[in-house]
Design a protein around this motif. Structure first.
Motif, PDB file in Angstrom:
ATOM      1  N   CYS A 204       0.882  -1.367  -0.107  1.00 14.95           N
ATOM      2  CA  CYS A 204      -0.135  -0.018   0.050  1.00 14.95           C
ATOM      3  C   CYS A 204       0.832   1.382  -0.063  1.00 14.95           C
ATOM      4  CB  CYS A 204      -0.999   0.100   1.129  1.00 14.95           C
ATOM      5  SG  CYS A 204      -1.789   1.649   1.574  1.00 14.95           S
TER       6      CYS A 204
ATOM      7  N   CYS B  69      -4.442   0.164   0.767  1.00 12.03           N
ATOM      8  CA  CYS B  69      -5.290  -0.564   1.498  1.00 12.03           C
ATOM      9  C   CYS B  69      -6.650   0.327   2.032  1.00 12.03           C
ATOM     10  CB  CYS B  69      -4.397  -1.009   2.804  1.00 12.03           C
ATOM     11  SG  CYS B  69      -4.200   0.399   3.965  1.00 12.03           S
TER      12      CYS B  69
ATOM     13  N   CYS C 149      -6.413   3.212   4.559  1.00 10.38           N
ATOM     14  CA  CYS C 149      -5.674   4.438   3.898  1.00 10.38           C
ATOM     15  C   CYS C 149      -6.614   5.100   3.057  1.00 10.38           C
ATOM     16  CB  CYS C 149      -4.337   3.918   3.208  1.00 10.38           C
ATOM     17  SG  CYS C 149      -3.135   3.702   4.616  1.00 10.38           S
TER      18      CYS C 149
ATOM     19  N   GLY D 233       0.144   4.266   1.029  1.00 11.26           N
ATOM     20  CA  GLY D 233      -0.044   5.001   2.011  1.00 11.26           C
ATOM     21  C   GLY D 233       0.448   4.426   3.419  1.00 11.26           C
ATOM     22  N   CYS D 234       0.728   3.226   3.471  1.00 10.03           N
ATOM     23  CA  CYS D 234       1.407   2.862   4.949  1.00 10.03           C
ATOM     24  C   CYS D 234       2.262   1.729   4.667  1.00 10.03           C
ATOM     25  CB  CYS D 234       0.044   2.004   5.742  1.00 10.03           C
ATOM     26  SG  CYS D 234      -0.573   0.631   4.922  1.00 10.03           S
TER      27      CYS D 234
HETATM   28 ZN   LIG Z   1      -2.647   1.368   3.734  1.00 11.46          ZN
END
Ligand SMILES: [Zn+2]
Length: 224
Positions: free
Chosen positions: A17, A28, A31, A19-20
């Motif tokens: 992901c 995900c 996020c 984002g994370c």
């Molecule tokens: Zn994420």
């Protein structure tokens, strides 16, 4: 099943992901939900010439990671998401400032060498997507690359507030006053030096910008 696919994707493709960083095929759910929940807000900076500005969210967490990845062409699939965030920021600015007539988005110009190196002009790309979305909502809007770099400023990352102001001052020149109500667009606002210099360049050319809209803003201290 989703968790299994994500783990499989990580194993086979090294997918994670943006984002994370957790294993996932694309962004995900957590996020994506976090970014969708962001509320655009006004950004204040005590800098002379700083225009009214609205940002979609704070430059932190998933938003920061996705923006950084997009700049390095590692999260191009997330460009529509970033574009939607910029659209919300522009809409927030327009609702607050209530300009009349057609809107013209003027992206902060990217350094040419960096565009070639990365293969993407992130701000220009997001501006084009934002214009498309606003047009679908009935807003008369265009994108003009009306401001050019007069000289190449040093990379702002790592510079303090005063150094950024000196670095950005006089770096931009409006080559052709854009038509309509002008909104400056950029990916991130930090000290505000870039947006202030952009607004000054437009004012010097006889154009009074409505304000600026960005995907993200740093916390008030203005340091990335
Ligand atoms: Zn994420």
């Amino acid at each position: 099943m989703g968790a299994f696919l994500d783990a499989w994707g990580d194993l086979v493709l090294g997918a994670c992901c943006p984002g994370c960083g957790h294993p996932a095929l694309g962004m995900c759910r957590e996020c994506a939900a976090g970014l969708r929940a962001l509320q655009p807000g006004a950004v204040t900076r005590t800098l002379a010439g700083f225009p009214p500005t609205v940002a979609a969210g704070e430059y932190a967490g998933a938003l920061r990671r996705v923006l950084l990845a997009a700049k390095e062409r590692q999260a191009l699939s997330q460009l529509p998401l970033l574009g939607r965030l910029l659209t919300r920021a522009v809409a927030g600015l327009l609702l607050g400032e209530r300009p009349v007539g057609p809107v013209c988005l003027v992206p902060v110009p990217s350094v040419r060498a960096r565009v070639i190196e990365r293969g993407i002009d992130l701000t220009g790309t997001l501006a084009a997507g934002t214009a498309r979305r606003l047009r679908r909502c009935g807003v008369e809007v265009s994108v003009r690359f009306a401001v050019r770099l007069e000289r190449t400023p040093a990379d702002q990352a790592g510079l303090g507030r005063t150094a950024r102001i000196v670095n950005s001052s006089g770096a931009y020149r409006c080559v052709q006053p854009p038509p309509g109500s002008v909104v400056i667009v950029d990916d991130v606002v930090t000290t505000g030096a870039t947006l202030a210099a952009m607004a000054t360049a437009l004012r010097t050319a006889g154009c009074l910008p409505v304000g600026a809209a960005t995907v993200a803003h740093t916390a008030r201290r203005g340091s990335r």
